[in-house]
Scaffold this motif. Structure first.
Motif, short mmCIF file in Angstrom:
data_model
loop_
_atom_site.label_atom_id
_atom_site.label_comp_id
_atom_site.label_asym_id
_atom_site.label_seq_id
_atom_site.Cartn_x
_atom_site.Cartn_y
_atom_site.Cartn_z
N SER A 243 27.18 23.31 30.91
CA SER A 243 28.64 23.50 30.88
C SER A 243 29.23 22.53 29.87
CB SER A 243 29.24 23.24 32.27
OG SER A 243 29.04 21.87 32.64
N GLN A 244 30.52 22.61 29.69
CA GLN A 244 31.22 21.70 28.78
C GLN A 244 31.77 20.51 29.55
OE1 GLN A 244 34.09 24.25 26.89
NE2 GLN A 244 32.61 25.09 25.46
N GLY A 245 30.91 19.88 30.33
CA GLY A 245 31.31 18.75 31.14
C GLY A 245 31.41 19.12 32.60
N ALA A 246 31.51 18.10 33.46
CA ALA A 246 31.56 18.33 34.90
C ALA A 246 32.83 19.06 35.31
CB ALA A 246 31.44 17.00 35.64
N GLN A 247 33.97 18.74 34.68
CA GLN A 247 35.22 19.40 35.04
C GLN A 247 35.14 20.89 34.73
OE1 GLN A 247 37.69 17.82 36.54
NE2 GLN A 247 39.32 19.34 36.49
N HIS A 248 34.55 21.24 33.60
CA HIS A 248 34.38 22.65 33.25
C HIS A 248 33.43 23.33 34.24
CE1 HIS A 248 32.36 25.87 30.69
NE2 HIS A 248 33.60 26.30 30.84
N ILE A 389 25.30 22.97 45.23
CA ILE A 389 25.33 22.95 43.77
C ILE A 389 25.66 21.52 43.34
CG2 ILE A 389 26.45 23.79 41.67
CD1 ILE A 389 26.99 26.40 43.09
N SER A 390 24.87 20.95 42.44
CA SER A 390 25.12 19.61 41.93
C SER A 390 25.70 19.70 40.52
CB SER A 390 23.84 18.78 41.91
OG SER A 390 23.33 18.61 43.22
N LEU A 391 26.67 18.83 40.26
CA LEU A 391 27.30 18.77 38.95
C LEU A 391 26.92 17.47 38.26
CD1 LEU A 391 30.91 19.90 39.88
CD2 LEU A 391 29.30 21.19 38.51
N CYS A 404 29.47 17.95 27.24
CA CYS A 404 28.25 18.56 27.78
C CYS A 404 27.98 18.08 29.19
CB CYS A 404 27.06 18.23 26.88
SG CYS A 404 25.55 19.11 27.35
N GLY A 405 27.78 19.02 30.08
CA GLY A 405 27.38 18.73 31.45
C GLY A 405 26.48 19.85 31.94
N TRP A 406 26.22 19.86 33.24
CA TRP A 406 25.34 20.90 33.77
C TRP A 406 25.63 21.16 35.24
CZ3 TRP A 406 23.81 16.02 32.35
CH2 TRP A 406 23.35 15.17 33.37
N LEU A 407 25.31 22.36 35.67
CA LEU A 407 25.29 22.73 37.08
C LEU A 407 23.84 22.91 37.48
CD1 LEU A 407 27.91 24.32 35.70
CD2 LEU A 407 28.23 25.04 38.06
N TRP A 408 23.49 22.31 38.60
CA TRP A 408 22.13 22.40 39.12
C TRP A 408 22.22 23.20 40.42
CZ3 TRP A 408 18.99 17.48 40.96
CH2 TRP A 408 17.75 17.88 41.46
#
Length: 576
Positions: A243-248, A389-391, A404-408
């Motif tokens: 994702s485009q960061g945790a907020q996104h 779901i982890s962010l 840059c972020g991610w969803l797990w």
């Protein structure tokens, strides 16, 4: 932030203390009583007031269908986003109802179904410590008053609110950066990242595709999964979505939750990060405040009492989802214990609550690094476990400019609106993709081990900077301030229990005039007066070349001296 807003820009929250004057104030209590005239209201708000008046006079009757969003925009001359805001506010106030594929109708009663402070009837918890002022063995009595906590709906922040201006101030390069939660950017790993990015940008200039399509670069997802697994968080790259960061990422999954279940009740920590509240209400959900405490973060015992209440007069709390920061709570700095993590997982499974784990500060935990909720769910897969779901993000550990972020996803194979394939489709529709050259640079930085070494170095660095800040404030102000020790990261809560709301507001403004940005506690839904401070910039341990012009940002010694002077002045007035 496009979401339901206060019913008047003139009804702005105070910068401290009483929740009735903060961002938790009722939408229904705003509006005409605020003293704002129609000419001073934003245009979308004029539509809100016009529709309210039509409901009050009977011109719009219960059950009557409203014009569609597009038709209302055409009739009123407003933009579509403004109409969405207006309808969203009316829905949040309980005045209209959204019906799938049928648009909006006037609610059976044109009065709110409940006051925002009185959910599920008269939902009042057992006597317990107030969220922002939990007592811990050995602490002073500042702010440690006992109170009855009731979960409540939280209204969102808007661009007309002091919250938005406070964030703009916190990010202003002309001000000393004690406000926004930005990490130290003058670090070797950050400089190497941008050298890699320049190289990768040149290489990708010849590529016909400008996007790193969802679920994101395979190399980056593999690098993140290997990094997490190496540090005790077993992760499969196929379970990651970039994702485009945790907020996104937060907004993405909340949007999918809306598509799956309609408007949901989402628990949030109070105090807690206000961007989460904004994301919840921007997606049309209802944010429900759950108490958090210093040293421990979310009050799991209080949550359990609320969910499993056995009281005929007061029904139990119901939640569809719960967003929790188990490590490096923002703003109190607390950390859930391992027993509380097990207890939370069992509680969520028992009540079918989706858990969203915010890990943005988790890698910066100091002495005690607990297993993540995702780790425990993986280890105990034989037990009933909730959907989880982890962010994650590089914004707090490396550089927010990476975007840059991610969803797990704990269940990547799940065929549901929150399963990986559905999330990939939503991510594609929500922005198609990201910058492939940044993904390539990040994956190389992580794979080389430089990112892991950077996190370890900054963990020690931030611990020293926080200790220096705490020592300075303690020496200058003594027990007139409450400084709960954070478990990680670089954020310090500075409780100022003797200050009233207007005094904290004046202190915040005085600090701005002195060139210092802070964030007041009311933005975090804190009941106790205080400021959140950022210690990340207060040190020279990793700075090799002074990159900041001295005429733009004062040196750290001067920052602390001026901060102390204004705190002393405010406290003297508060105690006088």
């Amino acid at each position: 932030m496009s979401s339901a807003e206060h019913a008047s820009s003139a009804s702005r929250p105070s910068l401290a203390g009483d929740a009735s004057n903060s961002i938790t104030s009722s939408i229904a209590s705003s509006g005409a009583s605020s003293g704002a005239t129609a000419a001073t209201l934003p245009r979308y708000q004029q539509l809100v007031e016009r529709l309210k008046a039509q409901m009050a006079t009977g011109k719009l009757s219960a059950g009557q269908r409203l014009p569609s969003l597009r038709r209302q925009a055409a009739q009123s001359g407003l933009g579509l986003n403004s109409v969405i805001r207006a309808y969203g506010e009316l829905e949040a106030a309980g005045l209209i109802i959204a019906e799938p594929r049928a648009g909006y109708r006037v609610a059976p009663s044109t009065q709110p179904a409940h006051a925002p402070d009185d959910l599920n009837g008269a939902l009042i918890a057992d006597s317990q410590t107030s969220p922002a002022s939990s007592r811990h063995p050995g602490e002073t009595q500042h702010g440690q008053r006992e109170s009855h906590h009731r979960p409540r709906a939280i209204t969102t922040l808007t661009i007309s609110d002091p919250a938005w201006q406070a964030m703009a101030n916190a990010s202003d390069p002309r001000l000393a950066p004690l406000g926004a939660a930005h990490p130290e950017l003058d670090a070797p790993a950050v400089r190497r990242l941008y050298r890699l990015a320049r190289t990768q940008l040149g290489a990708h200039a010849q590529h016909p595709s400008a996007y790193a399509l969802p679920p994101g670069s395979s190399a980056l997802r593999t690098a993140i999964a290997q990094h997490l697994s190496h540090h005790g968080h077993p992760c499969d790259s196929d379970a990651l979505l970039i994702s485009q960061g945790a907020q996104h990422g937060m907004s993405l999954l909340l949007g999918q939750l809306r598509a799956a279940k309609g408007r949901c009740r989402v628990g949030v920590e109070a105090p807690g990060y206000f961007g989460i509240v904004a994301a919840i209400e921007a997606q049309g959900h209802q944010a429900i405040a759950i108490p958090a405490r210093a040293h421990q973060g979310l009050d799991v015992a209080a949550l359990e009492r609320l969910l499993e209440r056995h009281d005929d007069k007061t029904p139990a709390l119901t939640l569809d989802a719960l967003i929790v920061t188990a490590d490096g709570h923002n703003p109190l700095g607390g950390q859930l214990s391992t027993p509380d993590r097990h207890r939370l997982l069992a509680l969520a499974a028992r009540h079918a609550i989706l858990l969203v784990e915010n890990t943005t500060f988790a890698e910066l935990s100091f002495d005690t690094r607990q297993p993540w909720l995702a780790d425990l769910a993986h280890r105990h897969a034989d037990r009933p476990m909730p959907a989880l779901i982890s962010l994650g993000s590089f914004s707090k550990t490396l550089d927010p400019r990476t975007r840059c972020g991610w969803l797990w996803l704990s269940r990547p194979e799940q065929e549901s609106p929150l399963g990986l394939q559905a999330m990939i489709r939503a991510r594609w529709a929500n922005g198609m993709g990201d910058m492939p050259w940044m993904h390539a640079a990040l994956s190389e930085l992580i794979t080389s081990g430089d990112y892991g070494r950077h996190v370890q170095r900054m963990r020690r660095c931030y611990a020293r900077r926080l200790e220096r800040l705490r020592a300075h404030l303690s020496a200058a102000l003594g027990d007139r301030v409450w400084l709960p020790p954070p478990s990680g990261g670089y954020l310090q809560w500075c409780g100022l229990p003797s200050l009233e709301a207007h005094q904290l507001e004046q202190l915040h403004q005085d600090l701005l005039n002195a060139g210092i940005a802070t964030l007041p506690g009311s933005l975090f839904n804190a009941e106790q007066s205080g400021l959140r401070l950022n210690a990340a910039q207060l040190g020279e341990e990793v700075t090799q070349n002074a990159a900041r012009p001295s005429d733009e940002i004062p040196r750290q010694q001067d920052i602390l001296a001026r901060l102390t002077v204004h705190l002393q002045k405010a406290l003297a007035q508060g105690e006088g």
